[in-house]
Structures are given as structure tokens and as C-alpha cells.
Design an enzyme around this catalytic site. Structure first.
Site, PDB file in Angstrom:
ATOM      1  N   GLU A 171       1.807  -0.428  -5.097  1.00 36.32           N
ATOM      2  CA  GLU A 171       0.936   0.690  -5.416  1.00 36.32           C
ATOM      3  C   GLU A 171       1.882   1.895  -5.501  1.00 36.32           C
ATOM      4  O   GLU A 171       2.248   2.483  -4.482  1.00 36.32           O
ATOM      5  CB  GLU A 171      -0.119   0.907  -4.329  1.00 36.32           C
ATOM      6  CG  GLU A 171      -1.085   2.027  -4.671  1.00 36.32           C
ATOM      7  CD  GLU A 171      -2.077   2.314  -3.545  1.00 36.32           C
ATOM      8  OE1 GLU A 171      -3.225   2.683  -3.849  1.00 36.32           O
ATOM      9  OE2 GLU A 171      -1.698   2.170  -2.362  1.00 36.32           O
ATOM     10  N   ASP A 227       0.833  -1.194   0.000  1.00 31.77           N
ATOM     11  CA  ASP A 227       0.000   0.000   0.000  1.00 31.77           C
ATOM     12  C   ASP A 227       0.875   1.253   0.000  1.00 31.77           C
ATOM     13  O   ASP A 227       1.836   1.344   0.775  1.00 31.77           O
ATOM     14  CB  ASP A 227      -0.896  -0.021   1.247  1.00 31.77           C
ATOM     15  CG  ASP A 227      -1.798   1.182   1.350  1.00 31.77           C
ATOM     16  OD1 ASP A 227      -2.664   1.356   0.483  1.00 31.77           O
ATOM     17  OD2 ASP A 227      -1.626   1.960   2.314  1.00 31.77           O
TER      18      ASP A 227
END
Length: 710
Positions: A397, A360
Site C-alpha cells: 500500500e 499496510d
């Protein structure tokens, strides 16, 4: 609150509200490994703190006890090696509940935030217990919080029987990733899962056959590290789990077993069941911030042990740099934090058998202790060069909340990346925007404009249209605007740039024409996601048109608005069937041996391919174009393939490239047709007559033909 105290004496001379009898007769112990290490005659504890003046180890009999049953003072002279505080406690066993408290100066302006009134989690703790009366506020305000604090648990994983389980190492060329929420997949009463197991790791085991039948090869689980569900605005709950408090502990609320070691063993059972079904397990991991939040947040673990080591501080060291949008930023390239991240990943691979990780806001891992982007971030190279992690799937990401965007330029050789441009460009094309045809041509070919320079395989691009963050696929074609009023933020949260189109009416409708168009759009987007070069990722429930009622930021709703609605399997059986047949073809792909795998750039250069428009070899690249056709030969499958994408709002007649030796085109996919003609079994695709094919408005057609000998 401590954050507004002005008198130094108030903080440096403060005496804890509760004092306990301390033991000093335990053995010295070892500095390594960090955490709690079980042996036959006791447990070794080791924790890092450079700036603490003293550390106590606290034992509790129950997670909600207001007082520890034992307080072991770690001697700063005999039991400290460099900055590692350690002690060996004989005759102690796995299952022991424990915490630390750290003594030192409370000087936020100097980056010091010690508070001996707070029970602190072990950064390397393998389990976390949460009292029923857990109180986040008590960890933030002055006063003792022992009764209401999360605590660590000693775990001994050596007795678990993996029964020969090993990593699957499924080729990315055959992989389909299914992003899902552990609880949300089975929490709905209509899931058919037994009451006790709904919303748990064990509940997922009962649904493994559904996922195997669907044809996905990997599940990507939203965060399962222990998180603070109360870290959210009043009146809602943190459902997604992007507020971690421990990087080694499985989230206890997702376990049907609440004994001290139950969640770890149940998680292992789940991984083993997925592997037996041929499905890999990828974890969505959050190493960019923690749930301790801003300067006025709670003291749960890291800030109470060594604030400046674990967090990036602003020039005003009483404040945290916030590149995550969540109040703080983990100091990932500090040697101590870096080691913790790598050892966490090693633990989940070696001890929990997971197959990969999605990071993330991974661009934060590129930042140094001042927040600047590094050209060679040590933590990223540590991760991809680690021998234990070799062969695992590493997905970034590649952006953060402060504007650092690294899609196509993320540091490292083995990383795959979420391709946000794939999502945006295909959303724009199918809602009818101008100027999109040249962009979707790049996306179909694995985005060589983004990744071609890296000389890596096509699957570096993780292709997706939807994910947990944003609209579901159904809502993407059902809403023009976000509808987040129930998030208690006046509809101000969530993205405004959704590139969605409601097909003529906002929200649910009984209009059969609008519903037919929405279903077609869903099939269009599934088709390009799976058939474009790259690694496809599908969001949980998109295969049955799951809806969040227009909420594009559902992080705070643990209810049926976010859970998988199993009644949709019957309601949208046509979409479910379409997805199954589509997914099955990817798993049947032939591929070159790993040593012969070619880079994206090589694949494109060597492939026999051609671009077309409504006439062969005449593509329309103009700004006003809304259609494109593409032909290619897939030699290893002995197949010719012809894609036709019509994003125009009217039907178009496409002339087909002529074939030699009496060969004919066969229709595999036509998203405008009713089931079962919308997609057929590969071997049973019906022949197409004539030299042209009529393509309905806003639809995708895929034709195939066996390659003829040359």
C-alpha cells in the site's frame, strides 16, 4: 500518569509496587536466536535492550495470575552479550507463559520509558495469551499490571505435521485476490458454520469450498497478528485489527482452540486446507506502528524494552512521530526493528507456510529514524532480497498517513502495488464525471502512465475498486455520502472523497429500476477490475452486494453490519453467478512460461490493439466524452476481444470493427442484460448479428471472436 510527572526523583528512584524472590542460578544461554527457543532439556530466552539496566524473566502459571511463579534475574555481566540479554532455563517446556520486566530510567525527554511495574511481551513471542480481565488502562497508568497484562507463550512448532504442504506459487497472471476478514466471513449465525467454529481459522476451513467455487486464487486476510481489540474509542471495539502488539503471534481470539499452542496449529490447519483447494494465503501485515500509541499510551512491549530503537521519536524525544495516523511510527530502518520485521516475515513463510504479504501503509518503511524518505531503504531491500521470501507475493500500500505517496515509485524490483488511481478513475467514470475517458484507457492497459517505466510485468498493478477501507461495492452505488454516525465520532471519520453515486436514492430501496441500475453498476465495476491488465483484488462480499449501511470506516463494529451475510447468496444470486463466470475465465488464461514473461511496456508495444468510439478507430478523448471502445488480439488464447464501456446516461449505438473471412463477433458480456444473458460461458457466447451493437446506458459489453489465420 507517568507522562505528566515533573520530578526526576519520582521516576528514577521509584520502587515497584511488588517485589519477588529472584533466581540467579539458571544457565547463561545464548544470544541467538531471539525469542524463546525450545530444546530437549529446556528453553533459551533472548531479548534485545541497549539501554535497560536490568531485565527479569517472569514465569506465570496462568495468564491472569497477579504474581509470577518464578522470577529469573538475567545477570547483566554473565548473561548479556552486546545488547542481548539471554538465559537458558532447564526443564522448562513449550506452553510456558512468560513475560519480561525491564529496569532503567524513566526519562521521556531522553527517549527512555522503563517501567519495572509492567509485564512486557516478548517481541519475538510466538503466542500471546490475554487475561479475561485484560486492562489496557492498567498498562498506561502507574502501578503493577501483572494480573491484567497480555503475556507471551513458549511454542514448539517442530511437531506439526504439514503432510507435504508446499507453497503454491500461482502465477499472478491467473490470480484473483479476495480481501477478507477472518472473523467476519463466518461469524454470522446464518453462515452455516458450527457455533464453536464461527469467526475462527477453523471456521474458514468450512468455507474453503465456497471460495474455490467462486474462483478466487488467493485470500488476503486482514491483520491476524495479535492485536489489542480495546484500542479504540469508548463504546466500540477494534474489529479490523490494525493495532498489533506482536508480529509473530496469530490473534488468539480467532482460534477455537485456547490451549497454549492452539492458535498456531489451527492457523496452520487453515493454511493447509486453503492450499489443498488451490488457494494461496496472503497476510495483511502492519509494520508501520503498534498498539502502544502516543506518548500517553500503554506500555505493552517495545517502549518498555528499548523505546528509541523501535520507534521514530520527534526532536522532543518525549513524543512520537506519527506518520501512521495511529499515534506512533515503527522505526523500521533501525537495525533491530529491521531484523525483527524480516525475521517475522521469514517465520510466517517458513513455519506457517503463507504465500505473500500486503504491507499496510508501506511507504513508512521508506522513512529513516528522523522520518525522512530514503532513496534506498534497507528494510525494503532486505525483504525482497531475502532467499526465504523469494517467490512470495509482496504487495505494497504505497502511501502513508502523512502524505508520502509512492504509487508507481515504490522502492524495489519485485513489489506489486495497490493501484489507488485505478480505483479512483473507474469510480469517477461510472458515476458520469467528465474528463475520465483518457484516464480509464490507461487503467485498462495496466496503468502504463504509472508503471510502464519500471519494466515489470503488468501484474505490478493491483487493481481494485473497493477494499476494507471505504464503501463496499454495493454501498458505492447506493450512497452519495458516508454514514458513520455509529462510530461515535460525529461522522467526522472516514474518507470524504468516495466518488460514489447512489443511482438516484440514498440507501436501500424497493424501487426496481434503481435496484436494476445498481446491479448493473456492480457488474460493470467487477468486469473492469478482472479484465484490465493487472492483478485484480475483490472485497469480501462484493460478489453478493454486501452492505455496511453506508459506513465507509467500519473498523470498530464487530457485528452483523460488518459480517458476511450469507442470505445474500440467494437475494443476489445473479451477481454471484456473474462473478463466478467472470472469475473462471481468468483462471483459464494461457500464458507464456515465466522466463518469457514480458514487461507491461513490452506487452503494450507488441500488442495489436486499437481504440474506438461509437465509430471504429474514432475514439472520443474530449472532456465531455463518457464512452470508449477498445479492441485487441490475445494471440496465446487465439482470440480477438472488443470492449465497449458506456458511462453515459443514455444508450449508444456502437459500430463494430469489421472481421474478415466470414468471422462474426460473439457476445460474452453485456451487463445491461438479465441473468443468464449478462455473461455466458466463454465457449457458448452467442453470435452478434449486424454491423453495430446497441449498448445501454451505464453498461459494459465484451465481444469476442476466434482469430483467423493470416
Amino acid at each position: 500518569m507517568r507522562g505528566v510527572m515533573t520530578s526526576e526523583s519520582e521516576v528514577t528512584d521509584r520502587v515497584p509496587a511488588l517485589e519477588f524472590k529472584k533466581e540467579t542460578n539458571s544457565s547463561v544461554g545464548r544470544s541467538a536466536p531471539l525469542g524463546a527457543t525450545v530444546s530437549s532439556d529446556g528453553i533459551n530466552f533472548s531479548v534485545y535492550s541497549r539501554t535497560a539496566s536490568g531485565i527479569d524473566l517472569l514465569f506465570f502459571d496462568r495468564e491472569d495470575d497477579p504474581c509470577p511463579s518464578r522470577v529469573i534475574q538475567i545477570d547483566p555481566y554473565t548473561n548479556r552479550t552486546y545488547h542481548y540479554w539471554h538465559v537458558f532455563v532447564p526443564k522448562t517446556r513449550a506452553g510456558q507463559i512468560y513475560a519480561y520486566r525491564a529496569h532503567g530510567r524513566f526519562e521521556p525527554e531522553n527517549g527512555l520509558r522503563f517501567d519495572p511495574e509492567k509485564a512486557l511481551l516478548d517481541p519475538y513471542g510466538r503466542e500471546v495469551v490475554v487475561p479475561r480481565n485484560y486492562n489496557r488502562e492498567a498498562a498506561r497508568c502507574p502501578g503493577n499490571n501483572f494480573a491484567t497484562a497480555m503475556k507471551s507463550v513458549v511454542v514448539d512448532s517442530s511437531a506439526y505435521d504439514w503432510e507435504g504442504d508446499a507453497p503454491l506459487r500461482i502465477s499472478t497472471a491467473k490470480s484473483i485476490v479476495y480481501e477478507m476478514h477472518v472473523k467476519g466471513f463466518t461469524a454470522n449465525p446464518n453462515s452455516g458454520v458450527t457455533d464453536k467454529l464461527r469467526g475462527t481459522y477453523a471456521g474458514l476451513i468450512e468455507k474453503v469450498d465456497y471460495l474455490k467455487d467462486l474462483g478466487v486464487t488467493a485470500v488476503e486476510l486482514l491483520p491476524i497478528f495479535q492485536f489489542d481489540a480495546s484500542d479504540c474509542p469508548p463504546g466500540v471495539v477494534n474489529y479490523w485489527g490494525y493495532q498489533p502488539v506482536s508480529f509473530f503471534s496469530p490473534h488468539r481470539a480467532y482460534s477455537s482452540r485456547q490451549d497454549p499452542q492452539g492458535p498456531s496449529d489451527e492457523f496452520r490447519d487453515m493454511v493447509k486446507a486453503f492450499h489443498r483447494a488451490g488457494i494461496e494465503v496472503i497476510l495483511d501485515v502492519v509494520f508501520n506502528h503498534t498498539s502502544e500509541g502516543r506518548h500517553d499510551g500503554p506500555t505493552l512491549c517495545f517502549r518498555g524494552l528499548d523505546n528509541a530503537a523501535y520507534y521514530i521519536l520527534e526532536q522532543n524525544r518525549s513524543r512520537y512521530a506519527d506518520f501512521s495516523g495511529c499515534g506512533n511510527t515503527l522505526n523500521a530502518n533501525h537495525p533491530v526493528a529491521r531484523r525483527m520485521i524480516v525475521e517475522s516475515l521469514r517465520y510466517w513463510v517458513s513455519e506457517m507456510h503463507v504465500d505473500g504479504f500486503r504491507f499496510d501503509l508501506a511507504s513508512i518503511l521508506s522513512r529513516d529514524s528522523s522520518g525522512q524518505c530514503m532513496t534506498t531503504p534497507p528494510v525494503l531491500w532486505d525483504i525482497e532480497s531475502d532467499p526465504v521470501l523469494a517467490g512470495t507475493k509482496l504487495i505494497a500500500e504505497a502511501w502513508d498517513a502523512a502524505g508520502l505517496y509512492q504509487v508507481g515509485s515504490f522502492i524495489g524490483d519485485s513489489w506489486m502495488e495497490w493501484n489507488g488511481r485505478f480505483r479512483d478513475d473507474f469510480r469517477s467514470f461510472f458515476r458520469g464525471e467528465c474528463g475520465t475517458v483518457s484516464r480509464i484507457a490507461e487503467r485498462l492497459l495496466g496503468s502504463p502512465d504509472v508503471y510502464g517505466h519500471k519494466q515489470r510485468e503488468a501484474e505490478q498493478s493491483v487493481n481494485f475498486i473497493t477494499c476494507h477501507d471505504g464503501f463496499t461495492l454495493n454501498d458505492l452505488v447506493s450512497y452519495n455520502e458516508k454514514h458513520n454516525q455509529l462510530n461515535n465520532d460525529n461522522n467526522q471519520d472516514g474518507a470524504n472523497d468516495n466518488r460514489s453515486w447512489n443511482c438516484g436514492l440514498e440507501g436501500p430501496t424497493d424501487d426496481p429500476m434503481i435496484e436494476k441500475l445498481r446491479t448493473r453498476q456492480v457488474k460493470n465495476l467487477l468486469t473492469v477490475t478482472v479484465l484490465s491488465l493487472g492483478l485484480p483484488m475483490i472485497l469480501m462480499g462484493d460478489e453478493v452486494r454486501r452492505s455496511q449501511h453506508g459506513n465507509n470506516n467500519g473498523y470498530c463494529h464487530d457485528d452483523e453490519s460488518n459480517w458476511f451475510d450469507w442470505s445474500l447468496l440467494e437475494k443476489h444470486a445473479d451477481v454471484h453467478r456473474f462473478a463466478k463466470v467472470l472469475f473462471a475465465r481468468r483462471g483459464m488464461r494461457n500464458e507464456e512460461p515465466q522466463r518469457q514473461r514480458k514487461s507491461l511496456d513490452q506487452l503494450i508495444r507488441e500488442a495489436r490493439k486499437a481504440w474506438h468510439g461509437v465509430k471504429p478507430l474514432q475514439p472520443d478523448w474530449s472532456n465531455g466524452s463518457h464512452s470508449l471502445a477498445f479492441g485487441a488480439e490475445i494471440k496465446k488464447d487465439n482470440l480477438g476481444i472488443h470492449f465497449i464501456l458506456n458511462g453515459y446516461w443514455e444508450p449508444l449505438q456502437f459500430e463494430l470493427p469489421p472481421l474478415q473471412h466470414g468471422a462474426v463477433w460473439h457476445r460474452w458480456i453485456d451487463t445491461a442484460l438479465e441473468t443468464p444473458n449478462d455473461i455466458t460461458d466463454w465457449q457458448a457466447a452467442p453470435a452478434v448479428s449486424g454491423s453495430a451493437y446497441p449498448v445501454e446506458a451505464r453498461s459494459v459489453v465484451v465481444l469476442i471472436t476466434p482469430l483467423q489465420p493470416r
